[in-house]
Design a protein around this motif. Sequence first.
Motif, PDB file in Angstrom:
ATOM      1  N   VAL A  77       0.848  -1.182   0.000  1.00 41.07           N
ATOM      2  CA  VAL A  77       0.000   0.000   0.000  1.00 41.07           C
ATOM      3  C   VAL A  77       0.888   1.237   0.000  1.00 41.07           C
ATOM      4  O   VAL A  77       1.839   1.317   0.774  1.00 41.07           O
ATOM      5  N   SER A  78       0.600   2.170  -0.883  1.00 43.29           N
ATOM      6  CA  SER A  78       1.292   3.456  -0.846  1.00 43.29           C
ATOM      7  C   SER A  78       0.268   4.555  -1.078  1.00 43.29           C
ATOM      8  O   SER A  78      -0.704   4.374  -1.812  1.00 43.29           O
ATOM      9  N   LEU A  79       0.495   5.665  -0.412  1.00 39.54           N
ATOM     10  CA  LEU A  79      -0.454   6.777  -0.450  1.00 39.54           C
ATOM     11  C   LEU A  79       0.319   8.081  -0.598  1.00 39.54           C
ATOM     12  O   LEU A  79       1.349   8.269   0.044  1.00 39.54           O
ATOM     13  N   THR A  80      -0.178   8.959  -1.458  1.00 37.87           N
ATOM     14  CA  THR A  80       0.430  10.277  -1.646  1.00 37.87           C
ATOM     15  C   THR A  80      -0.652  11.331  -1.490  1.00 37.87           C
ATOM     16  O   THR A  80      -1.705  11.244  -2.121  1.00 37.87           O
ATOM     17  N   VAL A  81      -0.394  12.311  -0.629  1.00 42.03           N
ATOM     18  CA  VAL A  81      -1.362  13.365  -0.351  1.00 42.03           C
ATOM     19  C   VAL A  81      -0.740  14.715  -0.708  1.00 42.03           C
ATOM     20  O   VAL A  81       0.390  15.011  -0.314  1.00 42.03           O
ATOM     21  N   ASP A  82      -1.461  15.522  -1.475  1.00 37.07           N
ATOM     22  CA  ASP A  82      -1.017  16.885  -1.756  1.00 37.07           C
ATOM     23  C   ASP A  82      -1.343  17.748  -0.542  1.00 37.07           C
ATOM     24  O   ASP A  82      -2.522  18.031  -0.266  1.00 37.07           O
ATOM     25  N   THR A  83      -0.318  18.166   0.198  1.00 33.32           N
ATOM     26  CA  THR A  83      -0.561  18.912   1.426  1.00 33.32           C
ATOM     27  C   THR A  83      -1.203  20.273   1.160  1.00 33.32           C
ATOM     28  O   THR A  83      -1.903  20.816   2.016  1.00 33.32           O
ATOM     29  N   GLY A  84      -0.986  20.795  -0.048  1.00 33.55           N
ATOM     30  CA  GLY A  84      -1.595  22.073  -0.401  1.00 33.55           C
ATOM     31  C   GLY A  84      -3.099  21.993  -0.571  1.00 33.55           C
ATOM     32  O   GLY A  84      -3.765  23.026  -0.716  1.00 33.55           O
ATOM     33  N   SER A  85      -3.650  20.780  -0.533  1.00 35.03           N
ATOM     34  CA  SER A  85      -5.099  20.615  -0.690  1.00 35.03           C
ATOM     35  C   SER A  85      -5.809  20.541   0.660  1.00 35.03           C
ATOM     36  O   SER A  85      -7.014  20.316   0.708  1.00 35.03           O
ATOM     37  N   ALA A  86      -5.064  20.745   1.760  1.00 35.34           N
ATOM     38  CA  ALA A  86      -5.692  20.707   3.087  1.00 35.34           C
ATOM     39  C   ALA A  86      -6.669  21.858   3.249  1.00 35.34           C
ATOM     40  O   ALA A  86      -6.383  22.991   2.863  1.00 35.34           O
ATOM     41  N   THR A  87      -7.826  21.556   3.803  1.00 33.79           N
ATOM     42  CA  THR A  87      -8.820  22.602   4.031  1.00 33.79           C
ATOM     43  C   THR A  87      -9.569  22.367   5.330  1.00 33.79           C
ATOM     44  O   THR A  87      -9.872  21.226   5.692  1.00 33.79           O
ATOM     45  N   LEU A  88      -9.839  23.467   6.029  1.00 27.88           N
ATOM     46  CA  LEU A  88     -10.677  23.433   7.232  1.00 27.88           C
ATOM     47  C   LEU A  88     -12.044  24.051   6.942  1.00 27.88           C
ATOM     48  O   LEU A  88     -12.878  24.174   7.838  1.00 27.88           O
ATOM     49  N   GLY A  89     -12.233  24.462   5.694  1.00 36.11           N
ATOM     50  CA  GLY A  89     -13.513  25.039   5.304  1.00 36.11           C
ATOM     51  C   GLY A  89     -13.658  26.512   5.607  1.00 36.11           C
ATOM     52  O   GLY A  89     -14.739  27.080   5.424  1.00 36.11           O
ATOM     53  N   VAL A  90     -12.567  27.145   6.059  1.00 38.34           N
ATOM     54  CA  VAL A  90     -12.597  28.581   6.345  1.00 38.34           C
ATOM     55  C   VAL A  90     -11.513  29.242   5.502  1.00 38.34           C
ATOM     56  O   VAL A  90     -10.328  28.899   5.635  1.00 38.34           O
ATOM     57  N   LYS A  91     -11.880  30.150   4.647  1.00 41.06           N
ATOM     58  CA  LYS A  91     -10.962  30.729   3.678  1.00 41.06           C
ATOM     59  C   LYS A  91      -9.714  31.314   4.329  1.00 41.06           C
ATOM     60  O   LYS A  91      -8.583  31.077   3.873  1.00 41.06           O
ATOM     61  N   GLU A  92      -9.883  32.079   5.403  1.00 43.90           N
ATOM     62  CA  GLU A  92      -8.748  32.731   6.054  1.00 43.90           C
ATOM     63  C   GLU A  92      -7.784  31.698   6.651  1.00 43.90           C
ATOM     64  O   GLU A  92      -6.561  31.822   6.538  1.00 43.90           O
ATOM     65  N   THR A  93      -8.334  30.667   7.284  1.00 44.71           N
ATOM     66  CA  THR A  93      -7.502  29.625   7.881  1.00 44.71           C
ATOM     67  C   THR A  93      -6.804  28.801   6.812  1.00 44.71           C
ATOM     68  O   THR A  93      -5.621  28.474   6.935  1.00 44.71           O
ATOM     69  N   ASP A  94      -7.535  28.474   5.752  1.00 45.92           N
ATOM     70  CA  ASP A  94      -6.951  27.684   4.669  1.00 45.92           C
ATOM     71  C   ASP A  94      -5.770  28.394   4.035  1.00 45.92           C
ATOM     72  O   ASP A  94      -4.819  27.748   3.561  1.00 45.92           O
ATOM     73  N   ALA A  95      -5.795  29.710   4.018  1.00 45.02           N
ATOM     74  CA  ALA A  95      -4.691  30.480   3.444  1.00 45.02           C
ATOM     75  C   ALA A  95      -3.421  30.353   4.268  1.00 45.02           C
ATOM     76  O   ALA A  95      -2.310  30.571   3.769  1.00 45.02           O
ATOM     77  N   GLU A  96      -3.565  29.981   5.570  1.00 42.40           N
ATOM     78  CA  GLU A  96      -2.408  29.845   6.448  1.00 42.40           C
ATOM     79  C   GLU A  96      -1.751  28.467   6.350  1.00 42.40           C
ATOM     80  O   GLU A  96      -0.540  28.331   6.583  1.00 42.40           O
TER      81      GLU A  96
END
Length: 198
Positions: A77-96
Amino acid sequence: MTSSFLRTSRRATLALTAAFALPGAIALQPAAAQQLVPAQSEIGFVSKQMGVPVEGHFTKFSAQVALDPAKPEAGKVSLTVDTGSATLGVKETDAELPKPVWFNVARFPQATFQSSAIRAAGPGKYEVRGTLSIKGASQEVTVPVALAQSGATTTATGNFAIKRLAFKIGENEWADTSMVADEVQVKFKLAFTGMAKL
C-alpha cells in the motif's frame, strides 16, 4: 534413433522445467493492483484548538494498493497526499495552512505513506505498518484497516493518531499545545475496484 531420443528427452526436460518453474513464477507475482475510486474516497483529520475539535480534509490524494485478502502479507500500500489541498472550510484559515509554519507546501508539497508489512487481524480487518512522511520528517505507524465490499467496490476505512509536533506541523508560537493539541486524528475512507472477494 539416437537423434529422435535426444529430441524427445529435450522436450521432456523442457516440459518438466516449465512444470516446476511455473508455480514458482506465479507465486512471485504481486497481487493485482486495485484502482482507487476518488469520488467515493476521502482523507480527513481532526485536531483540537483550545479544546474544541476542528475537522479538515485533503481534497487531492492518490493511492496504490495491491492486496489479495487471502494473502495480505504479500500486499503493498502506498499513499500520496497533496498537502496544499488541506482545508478546514474557512478561507482565512486555509490560506495559512500552506505556509512554512504549518505544511510548508512550497518545500514539501506531498505527504506519503509506504507500507512495510500487512497482517490479518480478524475477518475483514488488517493492520498495515509502514512509514508516514510529512514535511521532511518520517515516523513508523501502524494503521488498523477494515475492509467491506459492495458489488465490485471494496471500501477501506480506519483512523489513527499522530503527533503533529513530530512532523513540525505548527511551529514557533503554534507549538504551544494549550492552543492546538499535539495529537491529531487521521481518518480515511478509500474505495477501490478490482479486489478479490473477502
